[in-house]
Design an enzyme around this catalytic site. Structure first.
Site, PDB file in Angstrom:
ATOM      1  N   GLU A 101      39.299  30.721  38.367  1.00 15.47           N
ATOM      2  CA  GLU A 101      39.156  30.408  39.790  1.00 15.47           C
ATOM      3  C   GLU A 101      38.142  29.283  39.885  1.00 15.47           C
ATOM      4  OE1 GLU A 101      38.253  34.107  41.845  1.00 15.47           O
ATOM      5  OE2 GLU A 101      40.404  34.444  42.186  1.00 15.47           O
ATOM      6  N   HIS A 124      43.596  28.627  49.917  1.00 17.59           N
ATOM      7  CA  HIS A 124      43.754  29.639  48.869  1.00 17.59           C
ATOM      8  C   HIS A 124      44.234  30.962  49.462  1.00 17.59           C
ATOM      9  CE1 HIS A 124      43.010  32.117  45.364  1.00 17.59           C
ATOM     10  NE2 HIS A 124      42.161  32.864  46.043  1.00 17.59           N
ATOM     11  N   GLN A 184      44.462  43.037  38.443  1.00 19.42           N
ATOM     12  CA  GLN A 184      44.075  42.988  39.860  1.00 19.42           C
ATOM     13  C   GLN A 184      45.160  43.576  40.769  1.00 19.42           C
ATOM     14  OE1 GLN A 184      43.091  38.972  41.033  1.00 19.42           O
ATOM     15  NE2 GLN A 184      42.492  39.528  43.101  1.00 19.42           N
ATOM     16  N   LYS A 230      37.930  41.409  37.704  1.00 20.62           N
ATOM     17  CA  LYS A 230      36.979  40.342  38.037  1.00 20.62           C
ATOM     18  C   LYS A 230      35.664  40.434  37.276  1.00 20.62           C
ATOM     19  CE  LYS A 230      39.186  38.393  41.552  1.00 20.62           C
ATOM     20  NZ  LYS A 230      39.396  36.962  41.698  1.00 20.62           N
ATOM     21  N   ASP A 247      30.913  37.466  45.830  1.00 20.53           N
ATOM     22  CA  ASP A 247      31.960  36.446  45.801  1.00 20.53           C
ATOM     23  C   ASP A 247      32.687  36.437  47.143  1.00 20.53           C
ATOM     24  OD1 ASP A 247      33.392  34.396  44.582  1.00 20.53           O
ATOM     25  OD2 ASP A 247      34.941  35.746  43.834  1.00 20.53           O
ATOM     26  N   THR A 278      37.741  30.861  45.454  1.00 22.18           N
ATOM     27  CA  THR A 278      38.588  29.799  44.917  1.00 22.18           C
ATOM     28  C   THR A 278      38.723  28.656  45.921  1.00 22.18           C
ATOM     29  OG1 THR A 278      39.817  31.502  43.760  1.00 22.18           O
ATOM     30  CG2 THR A 278      40.852  29.330  43.901  1.00 22.18           C
ATOM     31  N   GLU A 330      35.485  27.524  41.523  1.00 23.46           N
ATOM     32  CA  GLU A 330      34.529  27.859  42.579  1.00 23.46           C
ATOM     33  C   GLU A 330      33.248  27.062  42.362  1.00 23.46           C
ATOM     34  OE1 GLU A 330      33.878  31.962  43.523  1.00 23.46           O
ATOM     35  OE2 GLU A 330      35.890  32.581  42.899  1.00 23.46           O
ATOM     36  N   TYR A 339      43.660  46.909  42.922  1.00 19.95           N
ATOM     37  CA  TYR A 339      42.812  46.465  44.040  1.00 19.95           C
ATOM     38  C   TYR A 339      42.936  47.290  45.317  1.00 19.95           C
ATOM     39  CZ  TYR A 339      46.217  43.923  46.986  1.00 19.95           C
ATOM     40  OH  TYR A 339      47.228  43.595  47.833  1.00 19.95           O
TER      41      TYR A 339
HETATM   42 MN    MN Z   1      36.462  34.580  42.929  1.00 17.63          MN
END
Ligand code: MN
Length: 425
Positions: free
Chosen positions: A209, A143, A250, A263, A136, A359, A211, A254
């Site tokens: 998100e 974004h 997250q 995710k 990803d 995103t 995408e 993270y």
């Molecule tokens: Mn993503």
């Protein structure tokens, strides 16, 4: 490479195509379907009909192409894709010819037509790719700027590497699911406030998100790189992609290695792979890249695509609410740059790998591609038509994403990716 005959805007199909359909004869996407009586197999689509490629092959309509029955009598497109771009281009050209009004051999054989076309209502669309690795990216400047503004410093919203590197991370392929499959609200560690210890609880800030994703053909051996000039030869096609995210999980997890459980619980994709060939008429210039990118990221010709994107939220028993309209052309880093960057160190890409765009947010507040941005960290809740408010996605909400390119009266669409959120297990 052979010419793309299937994109000819003058073509018409003898299969009825409703106005504003995402699937005119110029699209010819690929997917996998089954019915009550047919085993999973490769299909395409025109209008509201699925085309059974296994039956087409068995009846002799796909002769003199480099495919065998095993490429179509299978629950995944990988075997077909292993034949490469030239082969799938010729296959798309053949399908275009068989179903065009200029060619009546198949149309006039009603016994064959009955075996080859299936009404969409009778077909169940399946996850079409045996996904190898899922990567990803984080390639929308708007974004990344919004997230940096909310969580760090509005004056230095982009991290120093962002304008130099198509930033990405390795995701998880096992939890990529098909449109229509519900997800369960994830559970995990959440820190209610900076002063408190973390708790174990269902995610409170579940987000989508917006995408797209691209699917690769077989790449090069380990150690070799794919250049920006070559990249599109290694890309089979694109889908809509909802990369579900648990924002509260997250935030806590993270640092320092990046996204993990926030995710990898689910990412939903649309069932039809629209080929990069079909999208060629919709190429546009991307944003100006300043500072000038390093040589391996430089590219010739247009590499961005004009694809309109929408997100809708539908509460249980309620109506669809349009909450976002964005466009793939806003992406700062294009797919060719992403693939060149992914392989610049010699990393090998394989047939069926999936690469998320990141995103896709546009410049205006109604074009932001996540609830995090649309409701600005919960400070500006969205009002839905039933009077309720959303800061993030609630249980029993359905999130729907749609997308299409349109020019000179020809619309190449993706259909939709739709997923309902069920309460935590
Ligand atoms: Mn993503």
């Amino acid at each position: 490479m052979s010419e793309i005959l299937a994109n000819n805007p003058a073509l018409k199909s003898w299969i009825e195509v409703p106005n504003n359909s995402d699937f005119p004869i110029q699209n010819i996407p690929f997917g996998v379907f089954k019915t009550d009586s047919l085993t999973p197999r490769v299909g395409s689509r025109i209008g509201n009909y699925v085309i059974d490629l296994k039956s087409l092959y068995v009846l002799g309509y796909l002769s003199n192409l480099p495919f065998t029955i095993d490429d179509f009598d299978t629950p995944f497109l990988n075997s077909m894709m292993k034949k490469g771009k030239l082969a799938t281009r010729d296959l798309r050209n053949r399908l275009s010819k068989l179903f065009s009004t200029d060619y009546n051999d198949l149309k006039n054989n009603t016994h064959h037509v009955d075996q080859i076309i299936v009404p969409i209502e009778s077909a169940q669309l399946l996850l079409p790719i045996q996904i190898g690795d899922y990567t990803d990216f984080y390639s929308s400047r708007e974004h990344a700027t919004n997230v940096g503004t909310m969580f760090r410093d509005p004056n230095n919203a982009l991290l120093p590497n962002w304008l130099w590197i198509p930033v990405g991370y390795h995701g998880r392929a096992s939890s990529v699911i098909i449109s229509g499959e519900p997800i369960y609200r994830p559970k995990g560690q959440i820190k209610p406030s900076p002063e408190e210890d973390p708790v174990y609880a269902p995610c409170q800030r579940l987000d989508f998100e917006l995408e797209t994703a691209f699917i690769t053909y077989e790449g090069k051996p380990l150690g070799d790189s794919i250049s920006t000039d070559e990249a599109e030869d290694y890309i089979f096609g694109m889908t809509l992609f909802n990369d579900w995210s648990a924002r509260d999980i997250q935030t806590w997890e993270y640092i320092p290695l990046g996204p993990f459980l926030a995710k990898n619980f689910a990412s939903s994709m649309s069932p039809w792979i629209v080929t990069l060939d079909a999208l060629q008429p919709y190429k546009v210039d991307g944003p100006t890249q300043d500072p000038k990118v390093l040589s391996y990221l430089a590219f010739n010709e247009k590499k961005s695509y004009d694809i309109h994107l929408q997100v809708l939220i539908q509460p249980e028993n309620g109506e669809e609410n349009l909450v976002c309209q964005s466009n793939f052309k806003y992406m700062y880093w294009n797919m060719s740059q992403q693939l060149a960057h992914h392989t610049v160190n010699g990393c090998n890409v394989r047939c069926g790998d999936l690469m998320g765009s990141g995103t896709i947010s546009g410049p205006t507040p109604d074009s932001y591609g996540s609830m995090l941005e649309l409701a600005w960290k919960g400070t500006k809740p969205l009002k839905l038509s039933d009077g309720s408010e959303r800061k993030f996605i609630l249980d029993n909400d359905t999130v729907i994403m749609r997308g299409y390119s349109e020019k000179n009266g020809i619309r190449i669409g993706f259909g939709e990716v739709s997923s309902k959120v069920l309460p935590a297990k």
